[in-house]
Design a protein around this motif. Sequence first.
Motif, mmCIF file in Angstrom:
data_model
loop_
_atom_site.group_PDB
_atom_site.id
_atom_site.type_symbol
_atom_site.label_atom_id
_atom_site.label_comp_id
_atom_site.label_asym_id
_atom_site.label_seq_id
_atom_site.Cartn_x
_atom_site.Cartn_y
_atom_site.Cartn_z
ATOM 1 N N ARG A 67 -1.619 -3.675 19.189
ATOM 2 C CA ARG A 67 -0.836 -4.465 19.052
ATOM 3 C C ARG A 67 -1.516 -5.830 18.342
ATOM 4 O O ARG A 67 -2.449 -6.294 18.854
ATOM 5 C CB ARG A 67 -0.585 -4.876 20.574
ATOM 6 C CG ARG A 67 0.608 -3.653 21.015
ATOM 7 C CD ARG A 67 1.197 -4.072 22.515
ATOM 8 N NE ARG A 67 2.011 -3.162 23.021
ATOM 9 C CZ ARG A 67 2.882 -3.105 24.121
ATOM 10 N NH1 ARG A 67 2.445 -4.563 24.946
ATOM 11 N NH2 ARG A 67 3.520 -2.266 24.579
ATOM 12 N N GLY A 68 -0.797 -6.291 17.592
ATOM 13 C CA GLY A 68 -0.939 -7.731 16.943
ATOM 14 C C GLY A 68 -2.439 -7.504 16.381
ATOM 15 O O GLY A 68 -3.157 -8.712 16.400
ATOM 16 N N ALA A 69 -2.851 -6.413 15.852
ATOM 17 C CA ALA A 69 -3.994 -6.532 14.897
ATOM 18 C C ALA A 69 -4.014 -7.406 13.815
ATOM 19 O O ALA A 69 -3.043 -7.418 13.127
ATOM 20 C CB ALA A 69 -4.283 -4.808 14.595
ATOM 21 N N SER A 70 -5.295 -7.941 13.391
ATOM 22 C CA SER A 70 -5.287 -8.742 12.440
ATOM 23 C C SER A 70 -5.452 -7.960 11.035
ATOM 24 O O SER A 70 -5.866 -6.734 11.402
ATOM 25 C CB SER A 70 -6.392 -9.772 12.572
ATOM 26 O OG SER A 70 -7.775 -9.006 12.560
ATOM 27 N N ALA A 75 -8.346 -3.481 8.527
ATOM 28 C CA ALA A 75 -9.245 -2.991 7.323
ATOM 29 C C ALA A 75 -10.506 -2.240 7.721
ATOM 30 O O ALA A 75 -10.781 -1.262 7.242
ATOM 31 C CB ALA A 75 -9.677 -4.482 6.481
ATOM 32 N N THR A 76 -11.037 -2.919 8.818
ATOM 33 C CA THR A 76 -12.365 -2.242 9.537
ATOM 34 C C THR A 76 -11.604 -0.731 10.055
ATOM 35 O O THR A 76 -12.615 0.079 9.863
ATOM 36 C CB THR A 76 -12.805 -3.017 10.600
ATOM 37 O OG1 THR A 76 -12.997 -4.390 10.287
ATOM 38 C CG2 THR A 76 -13.748 -2.163 11.276
#
Length: 246
Positions: A67-70, A75-76
Motif C-alpha cells: 500500500r502506498g509504495a513509492s 523499482a527495487t
Amino acid sequence: MASGHEAHEATPGPQPRTGPPLTRALDREAAQARRLLAAGEWRPAPADSEAAAAVLARLTAPLPARRGASAGTLATDRDRRLQRLLRTTLHHLDAGAVSPRAAALLAAVARAFLPWHATPNPPGAAAAPRYGVPSVPPTEAGEALLRELVPLFASLASASPPGTVPLTPPAEPWQVRYAGRFRRHGRPAAGVWTAETVGCPACGARTGPWTVTCDWSRLSLGCPCGVVTDGHGLAFSEVWLLLPDL
C-alpha cells in the motif's frame, strides 16, 4: 574441436555492458528448446523438469502487494524479482544435475539476466564474483523477457509426466579463447566468500590465454604450454559469464 559457434577472443578484466540484455545465446537456445519439445525430441529427465519448475516459479512470481509504495520501492521490487530469477538459474546450472541441453538453456538465461547479479542486493564480500555489468540494469527489457520464457519453462516443467522415458538430445559444444583470469569461488557461510585464481597444473600460468572447450557436461581449459585440464574445479557460471555472448 569443431563447434557450431563462432570463435571469439575474449579480453581480460570486467567488460562494460550497457544497453539491452545480452540475448544472442538465449534466442538460439530457446528456439532450439521449443523446436525439440514440439517435435517430441526432448522429454526432460526429472532433474531438468525440477530445475525448470524452480525457474518457472521465479518467472511468474508476482510483485509484492504494498500500500502506498513509492516509485523507489516498486523499482527495487521489480529488480529483486529479476535478481532472484538469476540466482535460481545459476544455482541449478552450477549444481551439475541437469542434462547438457538444459544446462545450455539455463546458461543462456543467466547471461541475459546477468545485469541483476548485484542489483538490488550486491554480494557483501570482496571475494564474491564480480562481472562488468551496468550499475542501472535495463529493468523493462528484462521484464519483457519473462513473457517469452514463461511458456517455454512451463513446457519443460510439465513435459515428462510420471512413467515417461526421458529423451535428451545433445547440446552443441563450443570452444573459445580467453585471455584473463578464472577464479574459483566458495561460500562456506552466508555472506562469506572465498576466491582462488585457477592456474595451469603444469606451468602455473594464471592468465592464459586459455582455450576453453565445453560440451555442457564437461568444461576444460587448455594452457599455451599444451596442457589441457578439466580438474580446475570451476563451475560453469565462473567461466561462461566472463565470455562474450556466444
